[in-house]
Scaffold this motif. Sequence first.
Motif, short mmCIF file in Angstrom:
data_model
loop_
_atom_site.label_atom_id
_atom_site.label_comp_id
_atom_site.label_asym_id
_atom_site.label_seq_id
_atom_site.Cartn_x
_atom_site.Cartn_y
_atom_site.Cartn_z
N VAL A 35 -3.29 20.41 0.18
CA VAL A 35 -2.68 19.08 0.09
C VAL A 35 -3.28 18.18 1.16
O VAL A 35 -3.27 18.54 2.35
CB VAL A 35 -1.15 19.18 0.24
CG1 VAL A 35 -0.53 17.78 0.18
CG2 VAL A 35 -0.56 20.06 -0.86
N LYS A 36 -3.79 17.03 0.72
CA LYS A 36 -4.44 16.10 1.63
C LYS A 36 -3.84 14.70 1.49
O LYS A 36 -3.36 14.33 0.41
CB LYS A 36 -5.94 16.02 1.36
CG LYS A 36 -6.67 17.34 1.56
CD LYS A 36 -6.67 17.77 3.01
CE LYS A 36 -7.47 19.05 3.19
NZ LYS A 36 -7.45 19.51 4.60
N SER A 74 0.85 -1.20 0.00
CA SER A 74 0.00 0.00 0.00
C SER A 74 0.88 1.25 0.00
O SER A 74 2.08 1.19 0.31
CB SER A 74 -0.91 0.00 1.23
OG SER A 74 -1.76 1.13 1.24
N VAL A 75 0.28 2.39 -0.36
CA VAL A 75 1.00 3.67 -0.39
C VAL A 75 0.13 4.75 0.24
O VAL A 75 -1.06 4.86 -0.09
CB VAL A 75 1.38 4.08 -1.83
CG1 VAL A 75 2.03 5.47 -1.83
CG2 VAL A 75 2.33 3.07 -2.44
N VAL A 76 0.72 5.55 1.11
CA VAL A 76 0.11 6.79 1.59
C VAL A 76 0.76 7.92 0.82
O VAL A 76 1.99 8.05 0.80
CB VAL A 76 0.32 6.98 3.11
CG1 VAL A 76 -0.13 8.38 3.54
CG2 VAL A 76 -0.45 5.92 3.89
N VAL A 77 -0.06 8.72 0.14
CA VAL A 77 0.46 9.76 -0.72
C VAL A 77 -0.30 11.07 -0.49
O VAL A 77 -1.51 11.06 -0.27
CB VAL A 77 0.37 9.34 -2.21
CG1 VAL A 77 -1.05 8.99 -2.60
CG2 VAL A 77 0.91 10.42 -3.13
N PHE A 78 0.42 12.17 -0.52
CA PHE A 78 -0.20 13.49 -0.39
C PHE A 78 -0.46 14.06 -1.78
O PHE A 78 0.42 14.08 -2.64
CB PHE A 78 0.71 14.42 0.41
CG PHE A 78 0.77 14.07 1.87
CD1 PHE A 78 -0.12 14.62 2.78
CD2 PHE A 78 1.71 13.15 2.33
CE1 PHE A 78 -0.07 14.28 4.12
CE2 PHE A 78 1.76 12.80 3.67
CZ PHE A 78 0.87 13.36 4.57
N ARG A 79 -1.71 14.56 -1.98
CA ARG A 79 -2.13 15.03 -3.28
C ARG A 79 -2.74 16.44 -3.17
O ARG A 79 -3.42 16.76 -2.20
CB ARG A 79 -3.15 14.08 -3.90
CG ARG A 79 -2.66 12.64 -3.97
CD ARG A 79 -3.70 11.72 -4.56
NE ARG A 79 -3.96 12.05 -5.96
CZ ARG A 79 -4.89 11.44 -6.70
NH1 ARG A 79 -5.65 10.48 -6.16
NH2 ARG A 79 -5.06 11.77 -7.96
N LEU A 80 -2.49 17.22 -4.20
CA LEU A 80 -3.02 18.57 -4.24
C LEU A 80 -4.48 18.52 -4.71
O LEU A 80 -4.79 18.04 -5.80
CB LEU A 80 -2.20 19.43 -5.21
CG LEU A 80 -2.58 20.91 -5.31
CD1 LEU A 80 -2.36 21.60 -3.97
CD2 LEU A 80 -1.77 21.58 -6.41
N THR A 81 -5.38 19.02 -3.86
CA THR A 81 -6.81 18.97 -4.16
C THR A 81 -7.45 20.34 -3.91
O THR A 81 -6.79 21.29 -3.53
CB THR A 81 -7.51 17.93 -3.28
OG1 THR A 81 -7.45 18.36 -1.90
CG2 THR A 81 -6.86 16.57 -3.41
N LYS A 82 -8.75 20.40 -4.13
CA LYS A 82 -9.55 21.59 -3.78
C LYS A 82 -10.63 21.15 -2.81
O LYS A 82 -11.81 21.23 -3.10
CB LYS A 82 -10.14 22.21 -5.04
CG LYS A 82 -9.12 22.76 -6.01
CD LYS A 82 -9.80 23.38 -7.22
CE LYS A 82 -8.78 23.96 -8.18
NZ LYS A 82 -9.40 24.57 -9.38
N ALA A 83 -10.19 20.68 -1.67
CA ALA A 83 -11.12 20.03 -0.76
C ALA A 83 -11.51 20.86 0.45
O ALA A 83 -12.31 20.42 1.25
CB ALA A 83 -10.52 18.71 -0.29
#
Length: 215
Positions: free
Chosen positions: A164-165, A147-156
Motif C-alpha cells: 500500500v502506497k 485535492s485528495v491523498v489516498v492509499f492504494r494497493l500496488t505492486k511497487a
Amino acid sequence: MSRRDDNRNRDRQGSRQRSHRDQDRDEKTARERDSEKWGKRVAVAREESSSDSESEPEKERTNFKTTGLLEEDEGETYKGRKLKWHMPDDMKESKRRWTLLTFKDNKPMEGKDAFLDLNRSPAYMFGRDTEIVDVPVLHPSISMQHSVVVFRLTKADEENRPTVKPYIIDLDSTNGTFINGRKADGGRYYRLYNKDVFKFGHSTREYMIMDSTDV
C-alpha cells in the motif's frame, strides 16, 4: 293575327319553358349524382386512411422521466454534497505509519495543525468545504474540494509484492496542487514518496509526508 297563330305562339312558349325546366331538372339530377359519387369517394378515402393508420405502428411518446444516468456520472455524495472524486477500487488502509507534517513560511507549525496521523483512514480530502473535507485549508485560493491523498494497493516494491502506497490527486482545482515545487495535472494520481512536499494554490502552507514506521 288570327286566333290560330296565337295558339301556336303559346304552344311554342310552353314548349320552351318545359324544355328549360327539363334541362334544369336534368342538371340538378346530374349534380346530385356527382355529389353522391364524391361523397362515396370521400368516405372510401377516409376508410382507407383509417385502415392505413391502424396498420402503422404507434409512435413512441416522449418520456420526460429522469434516466438516472446524470446522477451516476456526477459521482458519490457525502453529507448532501456531490463529491468531485471517485474512490478507486484499490483504495486500502496502510499498515505502515504514515504521518503528515505541516510547515508555514518554511517553518514547522505548532499545535493541532502541526501533525496529522494518516493511519485513521485510507483517504484524506483537502479543501475549504469544512462540512466534508478531512483537512480544512481555508486560504481563499483553495477550492472547496481541492485535492485528495489516498492509499492504494500496488505492486511497487522490489520483490513485486502487493503493498500500500500513498498517492495524491488534484481535483481540477482552480489554482492547482504542487508536488516538490512542480504543478500536478488535474485528475491524475501521483505517487508520493517519503519526505515529499506538496502545497495547494497560493497558500504558503506546505505538507511533508513521512513514513515513520521505523522511526
